[in-house]
Design a protein around this motif. Sequence first.
Motif, PDB file in Angstrom:
ATOM      1  N   ILE A  23       0.843  -1.195   0.000  1.00 45.26           N
ATOM      2  CA  ILE A  23       0.000   0.000   0.000  1.00 45.26           C
ATOM      3  C   ILE A  23       0.878   1.244   0.000  1.00 45.26           C
ATOM      4  O   ILE A  23       1.939   1.272   0.626  1.00 45.26           O
ATOM      5  CB  ILE A  23      -0.960   0.001   1.217  1.00 45.26           C
ATOM      6  N   SER A  24       0.459   2.254  -0.737  1.00 45.09           N
ATOM      7  CA  SER A  24       1.137   3.553  -0.757  1.00 45.09           C
ATOM      8  C   SER A  24       0.241   4.582  -0.085  1.00 45.09           C
ATOM      9  O   SER A  24      -0.985   4.437  -0.067  1.00 45.09           O
ATOM     10  CB  SER A  24       1.426   3.997  -2.189  1.00 45.09           C
ATOM     11  N   PHE A  25       0.850   5.650   0.449  1.00 42.06           N
ATOM     12  CA  PHE A  25       0.037   6.721   1.025  1.00 42.06           C
ATOM     13  C   PHE A  25       0.749   8.051   0.865  1.00 42.06           C
ATOM     14  O   PHE A  25       1.963   8.119   0.614  1.00 42.06           O
ATOM     15  CB  PHE A  25      -0.269   6.452   2.509  1.00 42.06           C
ATOM     16  N   ALA A  26      -0.021   9.111   1.002  1.00 42.09           N
ATOM     17  CA  ALA A  26       0.540  10.464   1.073  1.00 42.09           C
ATOM     18  C   ALA A  26      -0.272  11.242   2.098  1.00 42.09           C
ATOM     19  O   ALA A  26      -1.480  11.049   2.240  1.00 42.09           O
ATOM     20  CB  ALA A  26       0.501  11.147  -0.282  1.00 42.09           C
ATOM     21  N   LEU A  27       0.414  12.122   2.805  1.00 44.25           N
ATOM     22  CA  LEU A  27      -0.191  12.972   3.826  1.00 44.25           C
ATOM     23  C   LEU A  27      -0.040  14.422   3.394  1.00 44.25           C
ATOM     24  O   LEU A  27       1.062  14.879   3.090  1.00 44.25           O
ATOM     25  CB  LEU A  27       0.508  12.750   5.171  1.00 44.25           C
ATOM     26  N   SER A  28      -1.172  15.147   3.334  1.00 39.69           N
ATOM     27  CA  SER A  28      -1.108  16.555   2.967  1.00 39.69           C
ATOM     28  C   SER A  28      -2.289  17.297   3.591  1.00 39.69           C
ATOM     29  O   SER A  28      -2.920  16.785   4.525  1.00 39.69           O
ATOM     30  CB  SER A  28      -1.083  16.719   1.444  1.00 39.69           C
ATOM     31  N   VAL A  29      -2.594  18.480   3.034  1.00 43.67           N
ATOM     32  CA  VAL A  29      -3.581  19.355   3.655  1.00 43.67           C
ATOM     33  C   VAL A  29      -4.982  19.173   3.087  1.00 43.67           C
ATOM     34  O   VAL A  29      -5.945  19.728   3.618  1.00 43.67           O
ATOM     35  CB  VAL A  29      -3.155  20.834   3.512  1.00 43.67           C
ATOM     36  N   ASN A  30      -5.116  18.430   1.974  1.00 46.13           N
ATOM     37  CA  ASN A  30      -6.450  18.193   1.423  1.00 46.13           C
ATOM     38  C   ASN A  30      -6.433  16.947   0.542  1.00 46.13           C
ATOM     39  O   ASN A  30      -5.377  16.345   0.300  1.00 46.13           O
ATOM     40  CB  ASN A  30      -6.969  19.417   0.651  1.00 46.13           C
ATOM     41  N   LYS A  31      -7.614  16.565   0.074  1.00 48.38           N
ATOM     42  CA  LYS A  31      -7.762  15.323  -0.680  1.00 48.38           C
ATOM     43  C   LYS A  31      -7.055  15.366  -2.032  1.00 48.38           C
ATOM     44  O   LYS A  31      -6.438  14.390  -2.463  1.00 48.38           O
ATOM     45  CB  LYS A  31      -9.257  15.007  -0.867  1.00 48.38           C
ATOM     46  N   THR A  32      -7.146  16.496  -2.717  1.00 49.79           N
ATOM     47  CA  THR A  32      -6.536  16.599  -4.044  1.00 49.79           C
ATOM     48  C   THR A  32      -5.024  16.412  -3.980  1.00 49.79           C
ATOM     49  O   THR A  32      -4.443  15.608  -4.719  1.00 49.79           O
ATOM     50  CB  THR A  32      -6.859  17.953  -4.689  1.00 49.79           C
ATOM     51  N   VAL A  33      -4.365  17.152  -3.098  1.00 50.13           N
ATOM     52  CA  VAL A  33      -2.901  17.083  -3.020  1.00 50.13           C
ATOM     53  C   VAL A  33      -2.445  15.709  -2.540  1.00 50.13           C
ATOM     54  O   VAL A  33      -1.480  15.138  -3.072  1.00 50.13           O
ATOM     55  CB  VAL A  33      -2.342  18.194  -2.111  1.00 50.13           C
ATOM     56  N   SER A  34      -3.137  15.152  -1.563  1.00 55.14           N
ATOM     57  CA  SER A  34      -2.717  13.835  -1.051  1.00 55.14           C
ATOM     58  C   SER A  34      -2.889  12.754  -2.111  1.00 55.14           C
ATOM     59  O   SER A  34      -2.036  11.862  -2.245  1.00 55.14           O
ATOM     60  CB  SER A  34      -3.484  13.471   0.232  1.00 55.14           C
ATOM     61  N   LYS A  35      -3.965  12.834  -2.912  1.00 56.90           N
ATOM     62  CA  LYS A  35      -4.158  11.837  -3.966  1.00 56.90           C
ATOM     63  C   LYS A  35      -3.077  11.949  -5.046  1.00 56.90           C
ATOM     64  O   LYS A  35      -2.517  10.934  -5.490  1.00 56.90           O
ATOM     65  CB  LYS A  35      -5.543  11.983  -4.601  1.00 56.90           C
ATOM     66  N   ILE A  36      -2.781  13.173  -5.471  1.00 58.77           N
ATOM     67  CA  ILE A  36      -1.732  13.361  -6.475  1.00 58.77           C
ATOM     68  C   ILE A  36      -0.394  12.867  -5.935  1.00 58.77           C
ATOM     69  O   ILE A  36       0.372  12.200  -6.633  1.00 58.77           O
ATOM     70  CB  ILE A  36      -1.636  14.840  -6.891  1.00 58.77           C
ATOM     71  N   ALA A  37      -0.127  13.158  -4.669  1.00 54.06           N
ATOM     72  CA  ALA A  37       1.145  12.764  -4.073  1.00 54.06           C
ATOM     73  C   ALA A  37       1.268  11.248  -3.960  1.00 54.06           C
ATOM     74  O   ALA A  37       2.357  10.692  -4.132  1.00 54.06           O
ATOM     75  CB  ALA A  37       1.295  13.410  -2.700  1.00 54.06           C
ATOM     76  N   THR A  38       0.177  10.561  -3.685  1.00 53.23           N
ATOM     77  CA  THR A  38       0.229   9.096  -3.635  1.00 53.23           C
ATOM     78  C   THR A  38       0.652   8.540  -4.983  1.00 53.23           C
ATOM     79  O   THR A  38       1.485   7.639  -5.064  1.00 53.23           O
ATOM     80  CB  THR A  38      -1.139   8.510  -3.244  1.00 53.23           C
ATOM     81  N   GLY A  39       0.070   9.082  -6.046  1.00 55.15           N
ATOM     82  CA  GLY A  39       0.435   8.631  -7.381  1.00 55.15           C
ATOM     83  C   GLY A  39       1.897   8.877  -7.694  1.00 55.15           C
ATOM     84  O   GLY A  39       2.561   8.048  -8.325  1.00 55.15           O
ATOM     85  N   GLU A  40       2.426  10.013  -7.231  1.00 52.77           N
ATOM     86  CA  GLU A  40       3.833  10.335  -7.478  1.00 52.77           C
ATOM     87  C   GLU A  40       4.763   9.451  -6.665  1.00 52.77           C
ATOM     88  O   GLU A  40       5.902   9.198  -7.073  1.00 52.77           O
ATOM     89  CB  GLU A  40       4.097  11.810  -7.150  1.00 52.77           C
ATOM     90  N   GLY A  41       4.291   8.962  -5.536  1.00 51.01           N
ATOM     91  CA  GLY A  41       5.146   8.156  -4.670  1.00 51.01           C
ATOM     92  C   GLY A  41       5.160   6.673  -4.992  1.00 51.01           C
ATOM     93  O   GLY A  41       5.998   5.934  -4.481  1.00 51.01           O
ATOM     94  N   LYS A  42       4.234   6.219  -5.823  1.00 50.22           N
ATOM     95  CA  LYS A  42       4.131   4.786  -6.108  1.00 50.22           C
ATOM     96  C   LYS A  42       5.359   4.276  -6.858  1.00 50.22           C
ATOM     97  O   LYS A  42       5.959   5.019  -7.642  1.00 50.22           O
ATOM     98  CB  LYS A  42       2.882   4.520  -6.957  1.00 50.22           C
ATOM     99  N   PRO A  43       5.679   2.977  -6.684  1.00 46.15           N
ATOM    100  CA  PRO A  43       5.073   2.069  -5.715  1.00 46.15           C
ATOM    101  C   PRO A  43       5.793   2.124  -4.362  1.00 46.15           C
ATOM    102  O   PRO A  43       7.000   2.280  -4.304  1.00 46.15           O
ATOM    103  CB  PRO A  43       5.272   0.695  -6.369  1.00 46.15           C
ATOM    104  N   ARG A  44       5.067   1.994  -3.322  1.00 44.72           N
ATOM    105  CA  ARG A  44       5.556   1.898  -1.952  1.00 44.72           C
ATOM    106  C   ARG A  44       6.358   3.124  -1.516  1.00 44.72           C
ATOM    107  O   ARG A  44       7.167   3.037  -0.595  1.00 44.72           O
ATOM    108  CB  ARG A  44       6.420   0.642  -1.762  1.00 44.72           C
ATOM    109  N   GLY A  45       6.148   4.257  -2.179  1.00 42.44           N
ATOM    110  CA  GLY A  45       6.831   5.475  -1.765  1.00 42.44           C
ATOM    111  C   GLY A  45       5.840   6.381  -1.067  1.00 42.44           C
ATOM    112  O   GLY A  45       4.835   6.763  -1.646  1.00 42.44           O
ATOM    113  N   ASN A  46       6.090   6.724   0.174  1.00 43.98           N
ATOM    114  CA  ASN A  46       5.129   7.472   0.979  1.00 43.98           C
ATOM    115  C   ASN A  46       5.611   8.906   1.166  1.00 43.98           C
ATOM    116  O   ASN A  46       6.734   9.143   1.613  1.00 43.98           O
ATOM    117  CB  ASN A  46       4.947   6.784   2.330  1.00 43.98           C
ATOM    118  N   LEU A  47       4.767   9.884   0.798  1.00 39.44           N
ATOM    119  CA  LEU A  47       5.159  11.286   0.800  1.00 39.44           C
ATOM    120  C   LEU A  47       4.374  12.097   1.827  1.00 39.44           C
ATOM    121  O   LEU A  47       3.233  11.765   2.166  1.00 39.44           O
ATOM    122  CB  LEU A  47       4.934  11.902  -0.587  1.00 39.44           C
TER     123      LEU A  47
END
Length: 384
Positions: free
Chosen positions: A136-160
């Motif tokens: 599973i990958s994840f991203a933590l940010s200030v809203n849904k849009t940024v966190s979703k984009i960041a998850t895609g940028e961090g894949k696979p298994r890269g957590n931002l």
Amino acid sequence: MERSIVHMDLDTFFVSCVRLQNAALEGIPLIVGGGDRGVVASCSYEARRFGVHSAMPIKMALRLCPEARVVKGDMELFSRYSNTVSQIIEEKAPVMEKASIDEFYLDITGMDKFHGSYKWTSELSSLITHETGLPISFALSVNKTVSKIATGEGKPRGNLEIPQLMVRQFLNPLSIRKIPMVGDATFKLLSRIAIRNIQTLAEMPVNVLQEMIGKNGTELWKKANGIDNTPVEPYRERKSLSTEDTFHQDTTDLAFLRSVLSSMVEKLAYQLRSEGWLTSNVTVKIRYSNFDTETRQMALAYTSSDHVLTSAVLESFGKLYQRRMSLRLVGVRFGKLVRGSYQINLFEDTQEMMSLYQAMDRIKNRFGAGAVMRGSGMHQPKIR
């Protein structure tokens, strides 16, 4: 208070589930989908290196990657794993939204007072993988849009982690395709005027975007600037979809009754696809003129396809309606729903059938659910 929004995405979810059932599939190019005339529902990173991607016809995928192994999807298996992950998150997170069968949003605002938010999310991610075996990958940010984009940028298994001060710096160089609401048509439209990265889009006058795109222009501009106040909606799984009609006059007209049922199925199936559901259980309900009420259920492979569901409903109705007595009501219910991010049943439908449904759904999305319908459902019931 600055929000802390997490987006979690199960990496190549269908592929990962299949590999948990068969370790021999590890490390090889793998395609999950339907038969030879079907499409790719998911593919492994080994297959992606050859240019294979989701929604591609399987025949084309195999031309690109002849050594790929094709495995038919199992929605019951995928649903079971998805529900297990949902339960793990629900036990730990204050608020969880299940966006699809393999995507989740969490609102953990304020938790950094007691735990580091990133550390807490990382531990939850590790727990999910430990309990299920799923990456599973994840991203933590200030809203849904940024966190979703960041998850895609961090894949696979890269957590931002993207705090507020880094949002614009993170978004600016990315392609506008990374914004969730930008599809092919919008990308081509904006590309014609040399808007291809998010920074250029963010610096556009918002009124110009409104003139070009319409009401979505403002929303697109906000997302490009990292603005999204959409709340994380608490997860509530829908159990079923149903409809029924009571007639002005009781009837024994079989052609009319079958037409009514076909129309019901078409409308409910469109709702399934619009909301991202598949069903594996149909129930037909009839009420006779003396108010006796009977139902009949049928189990079937997970689907949201009109033709499959219509066949099941009409077969059930034929077995249920045995008395020579007028009917005053008929109804249809779809149960045992599972979430899916696909608008049609990628494991059963052919490429041609998918294209037909996508074209019909586009017309309905633009002009309304009644804009186009099958001829079999043209006899509309008169509601009391």
